[in-house]
Design an enzyme around this catalytic site. Structure first.
Site, short mmCIF file in Angstrom:
data_model
loop_
_atom_site.label_atom_id
_atom_site.label_comp_id
_atom_site.label_asym_id
_atom_site.label_seq_id
_atom_site.Cartn_x
_atom_site.Cartn_y
_atom_site.Cartn_z
N GLY A 116 0.81 -1.21 0.00
CA GLY A 116 0.00 0.00 0.00
C GLY A 116 0.84 1.26 0.00
O GLY A 116 0.53 2.24 -0.70
N ASP A 117 1.91 1.26 0.77
CA ASP A 117 2.83 2.40 0.80
C ASP A 117 3.49 2.59 -0.57
O ASP A 117 3.70 3.71 -1.03
CB ASP A 117 3.91 2.19 1.86
CG ASP A 117 3.34 1.80 3.21
OD1 ASP A 117 2.27 2.34 3.57
OD2 ASP A 117 3.94 0.95 3.88
#
Length: 300
Positions: A250-251
């Protein structure tokens, strides 16, 4: 300038145990120590994609020293604030038949340390980007996200927020440039279950109605959705590949979105870059590199 903030960064100790048994001695078949924390991951991936950023946060103790060393080794410009009590946490991730995580507490952060962070953020101005992500440790004020956004209001700083539930919803009145929940986090906010990309769209629009400019929703194997500030909807299934490690995916998507937008100015291209970068990290035991991302983009 791009700055990332990680309030409680970590050393991630990742081990693989072939047959994990509770109450017994277990021996690892693989181990790795990586710099951890959502903002730290964003900075590492931005660097891998060819874009500089500065990582801010708090560190303490010998584990803080090692985190700084690993960040430097990864090419991250880390400007961490050293605090007096406790130590930078160690997060243990045990991979076996099931995956188990043990997350440390982190150091005690005083109000004077918060003021140092806020003073560093005062250097940001028009055209700069700030990424705030992850949980707020118990020793910090619960409204720290809001304090930061109120302090920077009106300065032309594009603020990206990647956080769960109340941390996210409370900052929406400050009109963040981008928010990035996953479909489960978005569903939790509204008390619904969101399984498909079409189901996500109306709830992403609800976040826009209360302040978010752009809403990027990651959905693991289902791909993702972007509802951009013009109202346009971008959807795509996930790239095909074998998931090796979902930590940091996600990052990586956040970093890919920012890189794509800086390089092309196109929300469609930024969205494609976000999905490819998140997938590249998930398909590897390290965070995404530029060649890996470009290989996935060429297949899409």
């Amino acid at each position: 300038m791009i700055c990332t903030v990680t309030f409680n960064p970590s050393l991630d100790y990742i081990v693989r145990v072939d047959d994990m048994r509770l109450g017994a001695i277990n021996r690892t078949a693989y181990e790795q120590v990586l710099p951890g924390g959502k903002g730290v991951n964003v900075s590492i991936v931005l660097g891998n994609l060819g874009h500089k950023s500065r990582a801010l946060g708090f560190v303490a103790g010998f584990t803080g020293d090692e985190l700084c060393r690993l960040c430097a080794e990864a090419g991250v410009d880390a400007d961490f604030i050293r605090v007096e009590e406790g130590m930078t946490r160690i997060n243990v991730k045990v991979k076996s038949a099931e995956e188990t995580e043990l997350n440390g507490m982190g150091p005690r952060i005083a109000e004077k340390d918060v003021e140092v962070l806020l003073a560093k953020l005062d250097a940001l101005g028009d055209g700069d980007t700030l990424v705030i992500s992850g949980s707020v440790p118990a020793t910090l004020p619960h409204d720290l996200y809001e304090r930061i956004m109120a302090r920077l209001a009106g300065r032309g700083v594009c603020i990206v927020v990647d956080a769960e539930r109340d941390l996210l919803t409370r900052v929406l009145p400050y009109r963040p440039f981008l928010v990035k929940p996953n479909n489960h986090e978005l569903g939790d906010i509204f008390g619904v279950t969101l399984r498909t990309r079409d189901e996500v769209v109306p709830y992403a629009r609800k976040l826009q109605e209360v302040g978010a400019a752009n809403v990027l929703v990651s959905m693991a194997g289902e791909g993702g959705v972007l509802v951009d500030e013009t109202g346009a909807v971008h959807q795509s299934p996930a790239a095909r590949g074998t998931v090796v490690n979902s930590v940091g995916a996600g990052d990586s998507s956040v970093a890919g979105f920012l890189a794509g937008l800086m390089e092309t100015g196109s929300y469609e291209d930024a969205f494609r870059m976000a999905l490819a970068t998140g997938s590249a990290s998930a398909f590897s035991d390290h965070l995404a590199t530029r060649p890996e991302v470009e290989a996935l983009l060429a297949r899409s």
